[in-house]
Design a protein around this motif. Sequence first.
Motif, PDB file in Angstrom:
ATOM      1  N   ASP A  53       4.010  43.817 -22.197  1.00 36.89           N
ATOM      2  CA  ASP A  53       3.732  43.667 -23.628  1.00 36.89           C
ATOM      3  C   ASP A  53       4.896  44.175 -24.472  1.00 36.89           C
ATOM      4  O   ASP A  53       5.278  43.544 -25.460  1.00 36.89           O
ATOM      5  N   SER A  56       7.691  41.654 -24.309  1.00 40.65           N
ATOM      6  CA  SER A  56       7.332  40.460 -25.092  1.00 40.65           C
ATOM      7  C   SER A  56       7.469  40.715 -26.587  1.00 40.65           C
ATOM      8  O   SER A  56       8.027  39.881 -27.314  1.00 40.65           O
ATOM      9  N   GLU A  57       6.950  41.842 -27.037  1.00 39.03           N
ATOM     10  CA  GLU A  57       7.065  42.200 -28.455  1.00 39.03           C
ATOM     11  C   GLU A  57       8.528  42.341 -28.860  1.00 39.03           C
ATOM     12  O   GLU A  57       8.930  41.918 -29.939  1.00 39.03           O
ATOM     13  N   THR A  58       9.308  42.939 -27.991  1.00 36.22           N
ATOM     14  CA  THR A  58      10.733  43.122 -28.260  1.00 36.22           C
ATOM     15  C   THR A  58      11.420  41.777 -28.452  1.00 36.22           C
ATOM     16  O   THR A  58      12.204  41.596 -29.388  1.00 36.22           O
ATOM     17  N   ILE A  61      10.349  40.177 -31.802  1.00 33.36           N
ATOM     18  CA  ILE A  61      10.993  40.862 -32.929  1.00 33.36           C
ATOM     19  C   ILE A  61      12.475  40.506 -32.988  1.00 33.36           C
ATOM     20  O   ILE A  61      13.015  40.202 -34.059  1.00 33.36           O
ATOM     21  N   GLN A  86       9.292  49.899 -29.351  1.00 33.25           N
ATOM     22  CA  GLN A  86       8.034  49.323 -28.874  1.00 33.25           C
ATOM     23  C   GLN A  86       7.387  50.232 -27.823  1.00 33.25           C
ATOM     24  O   GLN A  86       6.177  50.434 -27.833  1.00 33.25           O
TER      25      GLN A  86
END
Length: 184
Positions: A53, A56-58, A61, A86
């Motif tokens: 996660d 993925s968020e990184t 962004i 994150q």
Amino acid sequence: MNGNGNEPQEELQLIRRAKRGDVKAFSGLYAGIYTELYKFALYTIRHRQDAEDAVSETVMIAWEKMKQLRKDESFKSWMFTILNNQCRRILREQRRRTGADSQNGESPEMEKKLCSEPDYAGQHDVREAFGMLDEDERIIVAFSIFGGYQSDEIGRMTGYNPATVRSKKKRALEKMRKIIEPEV
């Protein structure tokens, strides 16, 4: 690297294309550092799903803010800085969700999750020693080992003075050494 010296130029071209919105160029950049990002996240957060996660968020962004990258040469450290933020966010959420154990910062529930993960370190004692570090120590050691960053670079990404980074890293490695090689 194949030794011909073209890799940095090719990477800079990909970065420039990605900044102009080229998804394939960004994907190529991401593919080149995915493993390092994932290892950093896994050893920092110590939970596979949360590490995935965080990466993925990184990536989301970074894609959204790609045009804001100031120095093309700093793409990798920029990605690790985003990932570090994150990971810290996820660690805060983990503590809030599980109610941190005052002794080592983890609840018995979290410990069960961590122990159920595959041993990517290759040796249980190394993973266990890494797990005994506090959050800041894990982040600094992970930046050093998985990212290959020096103290001044880690300092810029974490907000610490480079001397503080060196001191924390030295203490963390010594703590790990004592766990792995206890005095007989």
